[in-house]
Motif scaffolding. Structure first.
Motif, PDB file in Angstrom:
ATOM      1  N   VAL A 296       0.857  -1.181   0.000  1.00 54.50           N
ATOM      2  CA  VAL A 296       0.000   0.000   0.000  1.00 54.50           C
ATOM      3  C   VAL A 296       0.894   1.233   0.000  1.00 54.50           C
ATOM      4  N   THR A 297       0.610   2.173  -0.899  1.00 53.00           N
ATOM      5  CA  THR A 297       1.374   3.411  -0.966  1.00 53.00           C
ATOM      6  C   THR A 297       0.761   4.430  -0.016  1.00 53.00           C
ATOM      7  N   PRO A 298       1.574   5.068   0.815  1.00 55.97           N
ATOM      8  CA  PRO A 298       1.044   6.091   1.719  1.00 55.97           C
ATOM      9  C   PRO A 298       0.428   7.251   0.945  1.00 55.97           C
ATOM     10  N   GLU A 299      -0.493   7.956   1.585  1.00 56.96           N
ATOM     11  CA  GLU A 299      -1.085   9.133   0.963  1.00 56.96           C
ATOM     12  C   GLU A 299      -0.010  10.195   0.761  1.00 56.96           C
ATOM     13  N   ARG A 300      -0.291  11.146  -0.117  1.00 55.34           N
ATOM     14  CA  ARG A 300       0.686  12.180  -0.447  1.00 55.34           C
ATOM     15  C   ARG A 300       1.157  12.935   0.795  1.00 55.34           C
ATOM     16  N   THR A 301       0.233  13.316   1.671  1.00 55.45           N
ATOM     17  CA  THR A 301       0.626  14.066   2.863  1.00 55.45           C
ATOM     18  C   THR A 301       1.489  13.214   3.791  1.00 55.45           C
TER      19      THR A 301
END
Length: 111
Positions: free
Chosen positions: A58-63
């Protein structure tokens, strides 16, 4: 005869946590604190989040990525600061993540 060798790759965040001797919960707490300091608000910091990022793809959110970049830069700056001189990590200093021309996240320090 060609033989295959198994190469086990570790996730960059796993290597980063190991290098600094941090548990997943401690690392995520540091990232959550930086997330709030950057003005993005609260971020959950349970260790399951690190598991999703490092093992489940899972890729972390941009923030969250920005907070990771900023907390990583401040960690390396803190470890290289020397006693007897004004620290580059004083409260008056802020770090701002930015996307480089090559598409990599970098952190620029502003006093």
């Amino acid at each position: 005869m060609i033989t295959a060798t198994a190469v086990q790759h570790t996730h960059p965040l796993t290597r980063l946590m190991a290098r600094h001797g941090l548990t997943a919960a401690a690392y995520l707490k540091r990232v959550a604190d930086r997330h709030r300091a950057l003005g993005f608000g609260a971020m959950a910091h349970r260790k399951e989040k690190a598991t999703r990022w490092t093992r489940e793809g899972v890729t972390p959110e941009r923030t969250a990525l920005l907070a990771i970049a900023a907390s990583t830069a401040s960690t390396s700056l803190t470890s290289t600061a020397t006693a007897g001189r004004a620290s580059c990590c004083s409260p008056s200093m802020t770090t701002r993540p930015f996307l480089s021309r090559r598409g990599r996240w970098r952190v620029r320090s502003h006093h």
